[in-house]
Design an enzyme around this catalytic site. Structure first.
Site, PDB file in Angstrom:
ATOM      1  N   ASP A 378       0.759  -1.220   0.019  1.00  5.74           N
ATOM      2  CA  ASP A 378       0.044   0.040   0.038  1.00  5.74           C
ATOM      3  C   ASP A 378       0.899   1.143  -0.138  1.00  5.74           C
ATOM      4  O   ASP A 378       1.760   1.249   0.850  1.00  5.74           O
ATOM      5  CB  ASP A 378      -0.802   0.094   1.128  1.00  5.74           C
ATOM      6  CG  ASP A 378      -2.235  -0.751   1.057  1.00  5.74           C
ATOM      7  OD1 ASP A 378      -2.611  -1.149  -0.144  1.00  5.74           O
ATOM      8  OD2 ASP A 378      -2.533  -1.512   2.465  1.00  5.74           O
ATOM      9  N   THR A 379       0.539   1.960  -0.530  1.00  5.59           N
ATOM     10  CA  THR A 379       1.508   3.333  -1.073  1.00  5.59           C
ATOM     11  C   THR A 379       0.382   4.481  -1.424  1.00  5.59           C
ATOM     12  O   THR A 379      -0.485   4.410  -1.850  1.00  5.59           O
ATOM     13  CB  THR A 379       2.293   2.730  -2.426  1.00  5.59           C
ATOM     14  OG1 THR A 379       3.007   1.655  -1.997  1.00  5.59           O
ATOM     15  CG2 THR A 379       3.103   3.920  -2.816  1.00  5.59           C
TER      16      THR A 379
END
Length: 582
Positions: A378-379
Site C-alpha cells: 500500500d502506497t
C-alpha cells in the site's frame, strides 16, 4: 470501445457511446500555474498552500507527503520510505532521490531462521522494519530540489495543523483502517495512538494525531537529527528490541538519503520514461516497454496503438511483456551498493529483442523465468508541478497497509515492514544482509519528449501493480486519451494484491506465473478469450478495484499562444482529486 480523447456531445443521448462501460465522474483539471494531484483532498490543499507561498514543486511535494501521513496513514507515513523524481525546468534535467532505508546491521539470514522464518520475514514481525527513510527524504528534497524560499518548518506547517486540529476520515481510507484495526491493537502497546476510542474511525469521523504533530515539530526544529537521533530514535529502538528485533540507535544515526542517476527508456523513439534505479522496481516498466517496442519492431505483433484498446490481443501482449519483465526484476533488483544489478544489460536492445522472441501471439507462456543479460502495495503516489515548469513525482509507503502497525511510544506513526522484500536464500541477489536495502516496490515516473516535460505521473498499488500501471496509463495517453480518461480506463493486474498473510500463504503475491485480475469494464468476452489463450483470469470489482492501483497524472501542454498549461487527472479508485493553483 475505449474512452475517447474528446467527446462528441451530439451523442450525449447515446450513453453507450459516451460513457462506455467505465464511466468517469471527473473531468480533466486544467491550470496555468501550479498543479497538485493526490489521493486526499486535504493533502492536495496542503501542497497548494505551499505553492501559493512561493514554494516550488519539490517544496509542495513534501507538504503533500506529510499531510498524507495525517489523512491516509493506512498507506504511508514518516515511519516508511519515499522516492522522488524531479524535473528541473531551468536545466531540463531529471534528478532522482532514493529515500529507502537499510536493514539493521546485525540482522542476517541466520538470525531470521532462528526466529523460525523460512522464505521471508513475516509482515508483522519487527525485524521487517528497515530504517525509515521518509523523514530524511523530506528534508533532503527541500534542501536539494526546493526553491530555497521556504524552511522545513514552513513546509510541514499544514500537516502539523491537520494533525493537531483533526481531519475527517475519507471513505476508502476508512475501509482500509477498519481492515487493519486488530493488527494495530496487537502490534504494540501503543495502538490507541492510531485509533479513535479504541476503534478504527468510520467515514466522516474526525481523527486527531497530536503525537504525530509532535514528531513533525521535532523534525521541523532539528531537521534529520530530530528523527534519527534523540527521543524518536530511542522510542523506535526501544519498541523493536522489546519484541525481539535487533535494530540499534547506530542504524538510525547512520542513515542517509541517496541521490542517484535516474534510469530511462525511450519508447517508440518518441517518449522517454524515467524511473528511479534499483533497489526500486521501476526498471520493470522500462523492460516491459522495451519488450513491447521490440515485439513491434520485429513484426511479432502489429503496432499496439492500432490494436483495439483492451482487446484480447492488446491485453495479451501487455500481460506477457510484463510477466517477462517481472521475472527479470524480481531476480536482479536489489541494493546496487551490495550486489551488482545489470541495468544497462537488461535495457539493451539485444537483450530486449531476445526476450521479445519468447512471446507467442496465440497463447501464454506457461512458465516464465528470468533471463541472463550478462552472458555468463500500500502506497501513496502524488504529482506536483509549479508555475516555473518544474515537476516532482513523489511516492511513499509503509509497504503493507500500516506496515508492521507497531507504534513507537508517543510518536503517532506506525513503522513500515519493507524488510519483507528480502529473500531468505543465500544465493539470491536480494538475499537478506545487515545494512542492505531491500527490493523496493514503490516507483515514481516522469516522461519527456526530447528534453521537454511530457508527464509527471505514477500509479501506486500492490506488490506488482505499479510498473503495470505505468505501462498501461502511458500507452493510454499515447493512444490519445486525456489524462483523466487514461486513469479511468479499466486495467489488469498480474498477481494482484499486497503481500498480506492470505496472499503469502497462497503463494500469489509477486508470482509472475499466477493469476491475472481484470477490472469491471473489460468485457466477459475478452476475459474468456484470454482464458482460452492460457491466462488464469480473475475479476475485480467494488473495493477490490483498489488492487489495480491508484494513479495521479499531470501533463504539460503547450497552448497555441505559447503559454504553458497543466492538464491533470486523479484516479477514481482513490479519495482524492487534482486541483490548480490560482
Amino acid at each position: 470501445m475505449s474512452l475517447p480523447h474528446s467527446i462528441d456531445w451530439t451523442k450525449v443521448n447515446q450513453p453507450e457511446l459516451v460513457l462506455q462501460r467505465f464511466a468517469s465522474r471527473r473531468s480533466v483539471v486544467y491550470g496555468t500555474k501550479g498543479m497538485v494531484s493526490s489521493s486526499q483532498p486535504l493533502a492536495t490543499e496542503a501542497g497548494l498552500e505551499i505553492l501559493r507561498k512561493g514554494g516550488n514543486a519539490a517544496d509542495a511535494a513534501v507538504a503533500v507527503s506529510a499531510a498524507l501521513n495525517v489523512t491516509e496513514p493506512s498507506c504511508c507515513g514518516i515511519g516508511g520510505d519515499a522516492f522522488c523524481l524531479f524535473y528541473d525546468a531551468q536545466t531540463k534535467v531529471v534528478k532522482a532521490l532514493n529515500g529507502s532505508g537499510h536493514s539493521p546491521a546485525k540482522l542476517d539470514i541466520k538470525y531470521a531462521r532462528e526466529r523460525g522464518f523460512t522464505d521471508r520475514i513475516p509482515l508483522t514481525d519487527v525485524n521487517a522494519v528497515t530504517v525509515p527513510g521518509a523523514a530524511a527524504a523530506w528534508v533532503d528534497t527541500i534542501e536539494k530540489f526546493g526553491s530555497g524560499k521556504l524552511t522545513i518548518t514552513e513546509v510541514l506547517e499544514p500537516a502539523i495543523r491537520l494533525a493537531e486540529e483533526g481531519v475527517p476520515v475519507s471513505e476508502i481510507h476508512s475501509f482500509s483502517w477498519q481492515h487493519s484495526e486488530n493488527i494495530i491493537k496487537n502490534a504494540s502497546p501503543n495502538g490507541d495512538e492510531m485509533l479513535l476510542n479504541g476503534k478504527a474511525p468510520l467515514p466522516g469521523q474526525i481523527v486527531k494525531l497530536p503525537n504525530l504533530a509532535r514528531t513533525f515539530r521535532e523534525v521541523a526544529k532539528h531537521g534529520k537529527d530530530g528523527f534519527y537521533k534523540g527521543r524518536i530514535a530511542e522510542a523506535i529502538v526501544d519498541l523493536i528490541q522489546s519484541q525481539g528485533g535487533v535494530m540499534e540507535l547506530e542504524d538510525l544515526a547512520n542513515h542517509s538519503t541517496a541521490f542517484v542517476e535516474p534510469i530511462k527508456y525511450t519508447y517508440a523513439n518518441e517518449v522517454t520514461v524515467y524511473e528511479c534505479p534499483p533497489n526500486g522496481q521501476g526498471i520493470t516498466a522500462l523492460i516491459a516497454l522495451g519488450i513491447l517496442d521490440s515485439m513491434q519492431e520485429q513484426g511479432i505483433i502489429k503496432p499496439l496503438l492500432k490494436m483495439e484498446h483492451n482487446s484480447p490481443q492488446y491485453l495479451h501482449a501487455l500481460i506477457e511483456a510484463l510477466r517477462l519483465a517481472f521475472a527479470d526484476s524480481q531476480w536482479y533488483v536489489t541494493d546496487p551498493d551490495v550486489e551488482h544489478v545489470p541495468v544497462q544489460e537488461l535495457l539493451s536492445k539485444e537483450y530486449l529483442s531476445k526476450r521479445a522472441q519468447l512471446f507467442n501471439p496465440e497463447k501464454t507462456n506457461p512458465e516464465v523465468i528470468h533471463g541472463n543479460p550478462v552472458n555468463s502495495s500500500d502506497t501513496v503516489y502524488f504529482s506536483v508541478t509549479d508555475q516555473w515548469g518544474n515537476a516532482c513525482s513523489y511516492i511513499q509507503s509503509n509497504y503493507g497497509g500500516f506496515g508492521t502497525a507497531a507504534i513507537p511510544k508517543g510518536c503517532g506513526f506506525t513503522l513500515q515492514n519493507r524488510g519483507c522484500g528480502f529473500v531468505l536464500q543465500e544465493n539470491h541477489p536480494n538475499a537478506l544482509k545487515g545494512g542492505k536495502r531491500p527490493y523496493h516496490t514503490i516507483i515514481p515516473a516522469l516522461a519527456t519528449k526530447g528534453d521537454e516535460l511530457f508527464l509527471c505521473y505514477g500509479v501506486m498499488g500492490g506488490f506488482m501493480q505499479q510498473p503495470q500501471g505505468h505501462v498501461q496509463v502511458l500507452l493510454n495517453i499515447l493512444r490519445g486519451f486525456t489524462v483523466q480518461a487514461a486513469l479511468d480506463a479499466p486495467r489488469f493486474c498480474i498477481s494482484a494484491g499486497m503481500p498480506d498473510s492470505q496472499n503469502r500463504s497462497a503463494g500469489k503475491a509477486g508470482d509472475v506465473n499466477s493469476e491475472v485480475y481484470f477490472e469491471d469494464g473489460i468485457t466477459q468476452e475478452t476475459v474468456d478469450k484470454l482464458r482460452d489463450m492460457g491466462h488464469d483470469t480473475r475479476l475485480a470489482s467494488g473495493f477490490h478495484r483498489g488492487m489495480m492501483g491508484r494513479g495521479q497524472v499531470i501533463q504539460k501542454i503547450d497552448d497555441a499562444s505559447g503559454e504553458r498549461v497543466w492538464a491533470a487527472g486523479s484516479d477514481p479508485r482513490a479519495d482524492g482529486h487534482a486541483a490548480p493553483q490560482i
